[in-house]
Write a protein that holds these residues in place. Structure first.
Motif, PDB file in Angstrom:
ATOM      1  N   VAL A 143       0.687  -1.121  -0.087  1.00  0.00           N
ATOM      2  CA  VAL A 143      -0.148  -0.144   0.139  1.00  0.00           C
ATOM      3  C   VAL A 143       0.793   1.123   0.098  1.00  0.00           C
ATOM      4  N   ILE A 144       2.039   1.352   0.500  1.00  0.00           N
ATOM      5  CA  ILE A 144       2.551   2.399   0.820  1.00  0.00           C
ATOM      6  C   ILE A 144       4.054   2.608  -0.157  1.00  0.00           C
ATOM      7  N   GLU A 145       3.967   1.607  -0.898  1.00  0.00           N
ATOM      8  CA  GLU A 145       5.043   1.571  -1.960  1.00  0.00           C
ATOM      9  C   GLU A 145       5.121   2.751  -2.823  1.00  0.00           C
ATOM     10  N   PRO A 146       3.868   3.026  -3.269  1.00  0.00           N
ATOM     11  CA  PRO A 146       3.884   4.087  -4.420  1.00  0.00           C
ATOM     12  C   PRO A 146       4.421   5.617  -3.914  1.00  0.00           C
ATOM     13  N   ALA A 147       4.070   5.932  -2.516  1.00  0.00           N
ATOM     14  CA  ALA A 147       4.461   6.929  -1.772  1.00  0.00           C
ATOM     15  C   ALA A 147       5.843   7.016  -1.558  1.00  0.00           C
ATOM     16  N   VAL A 148       6.488   5.529  -1.083  1.00  0.00           N
ATOM     17  CA  VAL A 148       7.617   5.610  -0.750  1.00  0.00           C
ATOM     18  C   VAL A 148       8.691   5.534  -2.000  1.00  0.00           C
ATOM     19  N   SER A 149       8.347   4.944  -3.089  1.00  0.00           N
ATOM     20  CA  SER A 149       9.048   4.909  -4.073  1.00  0.00           C
ATOM     21  C   SER A 149       8.996   6.275  -4.872  1.00  0.00           C
ATOM     22  N   ARG A 150       7.855   6.994  -4.813  1.00  0.00           N
ATOM     23  CA  ARG A 150       7.859   8.488  -5.441  1.00  0.00           C
ATOM     24  C   ARG A 150       8.981   9.143  -4.642  1.00  0.00           C
ATOM     25  N   LYS A 151       8.976   9.123  -3.401  1.00  0.00           N
ATOM     26  CA  LYS A 151       9.947  10.007  -2.627  1.00  0.00           C
ATOM     27  C   LYS A 151      11.735   9.545  -2.780  1.00  0.00           C
ATOM     28  N   ILE A 152      11.532   8.360  -2.626  1.00  0.00           N
ATOM     29  CA  ILE A 152      13.292   7.890  -2.514  1.00  0.00           C
ATOM     30  C   ILE A 152      13.575   7.113  -3.596  1.00  0.00           C
ATOM     31  N   GLY A 153      12.823   6.608  -4.592  1.00  0.00           N
ATOM     32  CA  GLY A 153      13.051   5.958  -5.639  1.00  0.00           C
ATOM     33  C   GLY A 153      12.895   4.548  -5.455  1.00  0.00           C
ATOM     34  N   VAL A 154      12.693   3.549  -6.577  1.00  0.00           N
ATOM     35  CA  VAL A 154      12.527   2.402  -6.503  1.00  0.00           C
ATOM     36  C   VAL A 154      13.698   1.454  -6.086  1.00  0.00           C
ATOM     37  N   THR A 155      15.002   1.756  -6.251  1.00  0.00           N
ATOM     38  CA  THR A 155      16.194   1.348  -5.919  1.00  0.00           C
ATOM     39  C   THR A 155      16.234   1.422  -4.312  1.00  0.00           C
ATOM     40  N   ALA A 156      16.136   2.571  -3.558  1.00  0.00           N
ATOM     41  CA  ALA A 156      16.326   2.653  -2.241  1.00  0.00           C
ATOM     42  C   ALA A 156      15.047   1.886  -1.713  1.00  0.00           C
ATOM     43  N   MET A 157      13.940   2.007  -1.864  1.00  0.00           N
ATOM     44  CA  MET A 157      12.485   1.257  -1.538  1.00  0.00           C
ATOM     45  C   MET A 157      12.834  -0.316  -1.792  1.00  0.00           C
ATOM     46  N   SER A 158      13.247  -0.951  -2.856  1.00  0.00           N
ATOM     47  CA  SER A 158      13.627  -2.081  -2.820  1.00  0.00           C
ATOM     48  C   SER A 158      14.768  -2.640  -1.609  1.00  0.00           C
ATOM     49  N   GLN A 159      15.731  -1.813  -1.555  1.00  0.00           N
ATOM     50  CA  GLN A 159      16.712  -2.036  -0.772  1.00  0.00           C
ATOM     51  C   GLN A 159      16.353  -2.277   0.819  1.00  0.00           C
ATOM     52  N   MET A 160      15.458  -1.163   1.094  1.00  0.00           N
ATOM     53  CA  MET A 160      14.759  -1.451   2.639  1.00  0.00           C
ATOM     54  C   MET A 160      13.866  -2.594   2.498  1.00  0.00           C
ATOM     55  N   THR A 161      13.090  -2.706   1.495  1.00  0.00           N
ATOM     56  CA  THR A 161      12.101  -3.645   1.488  1.00  0.00           C
ATOM     57  C   THR A 161      12.844  -5.218   1.609  1.00  0.00           C
ATOM     58  N   ILE A 162      14.105  -5.473   1.124  1.00  0.00           N
ATOM     59  CA  ILE A 162      14.578  -6.767   1.023  1.00  0.00           C
ATOM     60  C   ILE A 162      15.319  -6.794   2.174  1.00  0.00           C
ATOM     61  N   ASP A 163      16.136  -5.875   2.794  1.00  0.00           N
ATOM     62  CA  ASP A 163      16.681  -5.945   4.095  1.00  0.00           C
ATOM     63  C   ASP A 163      15.655  -5.458   5.383  1.00  0.00           C
ATOM     64  N   ALA A 164      14.845  -6.094   5.509  1.00  0.00           N
ATOM     65  CA  ALA A 164      13.525  -6.010   5.981  1.00  0.00           C
ATOM     66  C   ALA A 164      13.730  -5.724   7.639  1.00  0.00           C
ATOM     67  N   GLU A 165      14.879  -6.263   8.355  1.00  0.00           N
ATOM     68  CA  GLU A 165      15.113  -6.418   9.409  1.00  0.00           C
ATOM     69  C   GLU A 165      16.089  -5.235  10.071  1.00  0.00           C
ATOM     70  N   THR A 166      16.285  -4.327   9.152  1.00  0.00           N
ATOM     71  CA  THR A 166      17.623  -3.509   9.582  1.00  0.00           C
ATOM     72  C   THR A 166      16.869  -1.942   9.678  1.00  0.00           C
ATOM     73  N   PHE A 167      17.166  -1.359  10.591  1.00  0.00           N
ATOM     74  CA  PHE A 167      16.821   0.036  10.485  1.00  0.00           C
ATOM     75  C   PHE A 167      17.950   0.921   9.718  1.00  0.00           C
ATOM     76  N   PHE A 168      17.127   1.539   8.876  1.00  0.00           N
ATOM     77  CA  PHE A 168      18.207   2.483   7.939  1.00  0.00           C
ATOM     78  C   PHE A 168      18.363   3.803   8.687  1.00  0.00           C
ATOM     79  N   THR A 169      19.550   4.536   8.731  1.00  0.00           N
ATOM     80  CA  THR A 169      19.633   5.537   9.597  1.00  0.00           C
ATOM     81  C   THR A 169      19.078   7.005   9.027  1.00  0.00           C
ATOM     82  N   PRO A 170      18.818   8.029   9.826  1.00  0.00           N
ATOM     83  CA  PRO A 170      18.213   9.437   9.493  1.00  0.00           C
ATOM     84  C   PRO A 170      19.028   9.747   8.183  1.00  0.00           C
ATOM     85  N   GLN A 171      20.140   9.835   8.215  1.00  0.00           N
ATOM     86  CA  GLN A 171      21.261  10.281   7.016  1.00  0.00           C
ATOM     87  C   GLN A 171      20.664   9.420   5.957  1.00  0.00           C
TER      88      GLN A 171
END
Length: 250
Positions: A143-171
């Motif tokens: 549900v949130i993918e269109p909003a997330v991909s629109r903001k950070i791009g499909v590559t970063a969204m994919s990275q976060m989705t696949i690395d599902a147990e990692t917190f990515f930094t504010p930076q």
């Protein structure tokens, strides 16, 4: 601060919408419904020129879907209905004629990342790490993918989705475009949010409204798209894998 709430306060033409839930600002259906309604009403309120979306407490911006409610889902219809809660909030933010500034004071997970991504401009603290944990519990951030991909791009969204147990930094979130800026403390964050919101509120409201349309160009199909995505999540949440995994977190 025992009970969940959604509030709207107006100060200097800025509408501050705050949501809260005692379980790390997780989002059960009634909070999502109230949030959607409040955003829609603020968009129509002539006393408001700019909206700030924030949450109560200091540790977590939003923990995403309410696990207890997700565990209780028994059929595809109620599954779809639950995930439509997030779809409706994102669409309300998208359609709102006022600019929405996100104020993210702490960690945000799943649907919370979707809310941050659906703001027009988002500011955060150094504690506001992000995670898309959905795959690890047997569903996905559909549900949130269109909003997330629109903001950070499909590559970063994919990275976060696949690395599902990692917190990515504010930076990371800033580098990818989710956050416009990151502050050391909640106090400096709040000062920056207030300054920006009040400055924007002093601008020509017609210009702000027209720019909002430009920002969200080519998203008119999201009413249908997010409904389809809610159906996918609604089916997957009934899987044995998801039920078993969620019980561990209960």
């Amino acid at each position: 601060m025992e009970n969940a709430y959604v509030t709207l306060t107006i100060e200097n033409k800025v509408g501050y919408i705050e949501f809260f839930h005692p379980n790390r600002n997780s989002m059960p259906s009634h909070v999502l419904s109230e949030l959607e309604k409040t955003i829609t009403e603020a968009g129509k309120n002539e006393a408001i020129q700019v909206i700030v979306l924030k949450s109560g407490g200091d540790r977590t911006f939003c923990a995403g879907a309410s696990f207890n409610e997700v565990i209780a889902i028994e059929n595809e219809a109620s599954g779809k209905q639950f995930f439509m809660g997030f779809a409706n909030v994102i669409n309300a933010m998208r359609k709102c004629p006022k600019l929405i500034i996100g104020r993210v004071q702490g960690k945000t997970v799943g649907g919370g990342v979707g809310l941050a991504a659906a703001t027009d401009y988002c500011l955060a603290t150094q504690y506001a790490s992000i995670r898309l944990s959905e795959l690890s519990i047997g569903i996905g951030p559909f549900v949130i993918e269109p909003a997330v991909s629109r903001k950070i791009g499909v590559t970063a969204m994919s990275q976060m989705t696949i690395d599902a147990e990692t917190f990515f930094t504010p930076q990371f979130a800033k580098d990818k475009g989710l956050y416009a800026d990151v502050f050391e403390t909640m106090e400096t964050l709040d000062n920056a949010v207030k300054t920006l919101a009040e400055k924007l509120a002093s601008y020509n409201p017609e210009a702000l409204k027209e720019m909002k349309k430009v920002f969200w160009k080519d998203t008119e199909h999201w009413d249908t798209l997010l409904k389809e995505r809610a159906e996918i999540s609604g089916k997957l949440v009934l899987s044995e894998f998801t039920k078993k995994t969620l019980k561990r977190f209960r």
